[in-house]
Design a protein around this motif. Structure first.
Motif, PDB file in Angstrom:
ATOM      1  N   ALA A 281      17.963  27.742  37.055  1.00  0.00           N
ATOM      2  CA  ALA A 281      18.528  28.570  37.474  1.00  0.00           C
ATOM      3  C   ALA A 281      19.834  29.157  36.683  1.00  0.00           C
ATOM      4  O   ALA A 281      20.063  30.330  36.518  1.00  0.00           O
ATOM      5  CB  ALA A 281      19.424  28.286  38.841  1.00  0.00           C
TER       6      ALA A 281
ATOM      7  N   VAL B 202      20.885  32.861  35.062  1.00  0.00           N
ATOM      8  CA  VAL B 202      22.401  33.206  35.428  1.00  0.00           C
ATOM      9  C   VAL B 202      22.998  33.959  33.883  1.00  0.00           C
ATOM     10  O   VAL B 202      23.495  34.866  33.605  1.00  0.00           O
ATOM     11  CB  VAL B 202      23.287  32.142  35.927  1.00  0.00           C
ATOM     12  CG1 VAL B 202      24.755  32.782  35.789  1.00  0.00           C
ATOM     13  CG2 VAL B 202      23.014  32.136  37.253  1.00  0.00           C
TER      14      VAL B 202
ATOM     15  N   LYS C 163      19.932  37.818  34.753  1.00  0.00           N
ATOM     16  CA  LYS C 163      18.641  38.036  35.900  1.00  0.00           C
ATOM     17  C   LYS C 163      19.273  37.438  37.419  1.00  0.00           C
ATOM     18  O   LYS C 163      18.588  38.010  38.179  1.00  0.00           O
ATOM     19  CB  LYS C 163      17.421  37.378  35.353  1.00  0.00           C
ATOM     20  CG  LYS C 163      16.966  37.868  34.032  1.00  0.00           C
ATOM     21  CD  LYS C 163      15.726  37.463  33.676  1.00  0.00           C
ATOM     22  CE  LYS C 163      15.116  37.976  32.217  1.00  0.00           C
ATOM     23  NZ  LYS C 163      14.012  37.149  31.652  1.00  0.00           N
ATOM     24  N   LEU C 164      20.232  36.813  37.238  1.00  0.00           N
ATOM     25  CA  LEU C 164      20.752  36.212  38.398  1.00  0.00           C
ATOM     26  C   LEU C 164      22.314  36.073  38.332  1.00  0.00           C
ATOM     27  O   LEU C 164      22.705  35.929  37.294  1.00  0.00           O
ATOM     28  CB  LEU C 164      20.013  34.896  39.169  1.00  0.00           C
ATOM     29  CG  LEU C 164      18.767  34.570  39.149  1.00  0.00           C
ATOM     30  CD1 LEU C 164      18.393  33.065  39.399  1.00  0.00           C
ATOM     31  CD2 LEU C 164      18.358  35.355  40.630  1.00  0.00           C
ATOM     32  N   ARG C 165      22.753  36.288  39.489  1.00  0.00           N
ATOM     33  CA  ARG C 165      24.430  36.063  39.437  1.00  0.00           C
ATOM     34  C   ARG C 165      24.758  35.047  40.531  1.00  0.00           C
ATOM     35  O   ARG C 165      24.235  35.056  41.633  1.00  0.00           O
ATOM     36  CB  ARG C 165      24.987  37.689  39.674  1.00  0.00           C
ATOM     37  CG  ARG C 165      24.875  38.560  38.489  1.00  0.00           C
ATOM     38  CD  ARG C 165      25.573  39.836  38.847  1.00  0.00           C
ATOM     39  NE  ARG C 165      25.217  40.879  38.103  1.00  0.00           N
ATOM     40  CZ  ARG C 165      24.395  41.628  38.160  1.00  0.00           C
ATOM     41  NH1 ARG C 165      24.203  41.895  39.590  1.00  0.00           N
ATOM     42  NH2 ARG C 165      24.162  42.885  37.202  1.00  0.00           N
TER      43      ARG C 165
ATOM     44  N   ASP D 227      25.950  36.656  44.022  1.00  0.00           N
ATOM     45  CA  ASP D 227      25.366  37.703  44.544  1.00  0.00           C
ATOM     46  C   ASP D 227      24.386  37.127  45.624  1.00  0.00           C
ATOM     47  O   ASP D 227      23.909  36.162  45.607  1.00  0.00           O
ATOM     48  CB  ASP D 227      24.312  38.620  43.542  1.00  0.00           C
ATOM     49  CG  ASP D 227      24.787  39.432  42.680  1.00  0.00           C
ATOM     50  OD1 ASP D 227      26.201  39.886  42.782  1.00  0.00           O
ATOM     51  OD2 ASP D 227      24.519  40.187  41.822  1.00  0.00           O
TER      52      ASP D 227
ATOM     53  N   ILE E  36      21.111  36.650  47.748  1.00  0.00           N
ATOM     54  CA  ILE E  36      19.742  36.311  47.128  1.00  0.00           C
ATOM     55  C   ILE E  36      18.584  36.991  47.926  1.00  0.00           C
ATOM     56  O   ILE E  36      17.516  36.965  47.495  1.00  0.00           O
ATOM     57  CB  ILE E  36      19.354  34.734  47.182  1.00  0.00           C
ATOM     58  CG1 ILE E  36      19.731  34.246  48.575  1.00  0.00           C
ATOM     59  CG2 ILE E  36      20.605  34.138  46.272  1.00  0.00           C
ATOM     60  CD1 ILE E  36      19.145  32.790  48.859  1.00  0.00           C
TER      61      ILE E  36
ATOM     62  N   LEU F 143      23.438  32.580  45.486  1.00  0.00           N
ATOM     63  CA  LEU F 143      22.672  31.678  44.640  1.00  0.00           C
ATOM     64  C   LEU F 143      23.760  30.285  44.603  1.00  0.00           C
ATOM     65  O   LEU F 143      23.146  29.366  44.489  1.00  0.00           O
ATOM     66  CB  LEU F 143      22.549  32.189  43.243  1.00  0.00           C
ATOM     67  CG  LEU F 143      22.266  31.386  42.031  1.00  0.00           C
ATOM     68  CD1 LEU F 143      21.158  30.534  42.439  1.00  0.00           C
ATOM     69  CD2 LEU F 143      22.233  31.901  40.578  1.00  0.00           C
TER      70      LEU F 143
ATOM     71  N   LEU G 281      13.241  30.870  44.266  1.00  0.00           N
ATOM     72  CA  LEU G 281      14.113  31.769  43.540  1.00  0.00           C
ATOM     73  C   LEU G 281      13.732  32.056  41.981  1.00  0.00           C
ATOM     74  O   LEU G 281      13.662  33.151  41.638  1.00  0.00           O
ATOM     75  CB  LEU G 281      15.567  31.816  43.876  1.00  0.00           C
ATOM     76  CG  LEU G 281      16.305  32.725  43.521  1.00  0.00           C
ATOM     77  CD1 LEU G 281      16.217  34.199  44.070  1.00  0.00           C
ATOM     78  CD2 LEU G 281      17.922  32.268  43.696  1.00  0.00           C
TER      79      LEU G 281
ATOM     80  N   ALA H  63      12.437  35.276  40.287  1.00  0.00           N
ATOM     81  CA  ALA H  63      13.282  36.342  39.602  1.00  0.00           C
ATOM     82  C   ALA H  63      12.784  36.092  37.985  1.00  0.00           C
ATOM     83  O   ALA H  63      12.918  37.132  37.292  1.00  0.00           O
ATOM     84  CB  ALA H  63      14.765  35.169  39.178  1.00  0.00           C
TER      85      ALA H  63
END
Length: 381
Positions: free
Chosen positions: A58, A62, A66-68, A71, A73, A105, A179, A183
């Motif tokens: 994950a 980050v 692509k993920l924060r 944020d 989910i 996340l 996830l 993602a």
């Protein structure tokens, strides 16, 4: 360690201790009762030692933006949008209030999403019964539900606590695995292989054991209900792990070897670098191995943390020394089918123990405690 095998408590054990470039590996006993000798490259079900690996996956996403971490989910996991929360843990499933905020996340990584394993006798609360009837209750065997159906069923249930309020074990990692897959646009196993296993040389790690490797796979055992003698949990020759699973569990689905897992731990110890190649940044590693729980959250989960640990991203972090091995800053986790691995940046120690006997409680069994005592008593500088 050999004494545990000779007494019949455990069929076989592989131990690995690494410190500042020196690695010592020992294999004891048998891969299965009446079977072949345990080997350095014997393959074990590492169960919850999967959690740090999926957390690292994950963090790769980050770093790629692509993920924060903060944020919501539910753009990728719409099943978790507009959550309802039980008024109390013993409430009927329809006795709820709206969630104060969306799940993030960060909540998944720190197990503060509001739902997880309820540490109470089975069937005590309606939410426990509902999780069980939905086929979502984690255990030592692979779940029999596909990831999308898992999310659909979970989305029909309320949370137990408000997001961010309490630490609850396990489900965060299973959701995190889904996830990561959504993602990345890949299956969880494909992403782990491409971004972690292949770069780290973890050639025997995955969600199942291919036919050509079954001769190195260990059988697993549990204490018999009546006599206490070893009873078969999963026979290697007819294993549940011999085929790709319907649900690749980010919380506990992987198999591995001591040397494969050493590669992952060494990368973490080396601040995200392996053989000169950067897997993760130093700041990401430092964030993963920081305790993110409040004193109250740790007190509510004392059976997991005692008076000496907290929780980072997918792993425990020692915060206080209460015995030889609990060095503040040491991090890692145990696997419920009988494995443990921790990394100690202060002493430069990585220790990995793999057995095939299921744990009987969240508290570490004697073989774990004796392994860590033996490893740390050998430090003489």
């Amino acid at each position: 360690m050999d004494g545990y095998v000779e007494s019949g408590k455990i069929p076989g054990i592989v131990t690995l201790v690494s410190r500042r470039g020196e690695v010592v590996v020992d294999a004891f006993g048998k891969q299965s009762l009446g079977g072949g000798s345990m080997r350095r490259d014997s393959i074990f079900r590492i169960s919850s030692m999967t959690k740090p690996i999926v957390a690292a996956a994950a963090m790769i996403l980050v770093e790629e933006c692509k993920l924060r971490l903060n944020d919501r989910i539910d753009d990728l996991l719409p099943e978790l949008a507009d959550r309802k929360v039980l008024r109390r843990i013993d409430s009927p499933l329809d006795d709820t209030v709206p969630a104060n905020r969306p799940i993030t996340l960060r909540d998944l990584l720190t197990f503060k999403l509001g739902i997880g394993i309820v540490m109470a006798p089975p069937g005590l609360y309606p939410i426990q019964i509902a999780l069980d009837e939905a086929g979502l209750t984690p255990g030592p065997n692979p779940l029999k539900v596909a990831p999308d159906e898992y999310m659909s069923r979970l989305g029909r249930l309320p949370l137990i606590h408000q997001p961010g309020e309490k630490w609850m074990y396990h489900l965060g990692s299973d959701i995190l695995g889904i996830l990561v897959a959504r993602a990345s646009g890949q299956s969880l196993e494909q992403f782990l292989h491409t971004r972690l296993f292949a770069p780290l040389g973890m050639k025997d790690t995955g969600f199942h054991v291919p036919a050509e490797k079954l001769n190195r796979f260990t059988s697993s055992y549990m204490a018999g209900k009546e006599t206490g003698e070893l009873a078969v949990h999963d026979e290697a020759s007819a294993s549940r792990w011999a085929e790709p699973p319907l649900f690749p569990s980010g919380g506990g689905g992987l198999v591995s070897t001591v040397d494969d897992y050493l590669a992952f731990c060494q990368m973490m110890l080396d601040k995200g670098v392996h053989n000169g190649e950067r897997i993760l940044s130093r700041p990401s590693i430092e964030l993963m191995i920081t305790d993110h729980l409040t004193p109250e959250q740790k007190a509510d989960a004392r059976i997991f943390f005692g008076e000496h640990s907290g929780w980072g991203f997918g792993l425990a972090v020692n915060t206080r020394r209460v015995d030889l091995a609990t060095v503040p800053g040491r991090f890692g986790w145990d696997g419920g089918i009988g494995t443990t691995a921790y990394t100690d940046p202060v002493e430069g120690v990585i220790g990995i123990l793999m057995t095939q006997r299921l744990m009987e409680s969240p508290e570490p069994p004697g073989v774990f405690l004796d392994f860590w005592t033996s490893a740390y008593q050998s430090i003489d500088d």
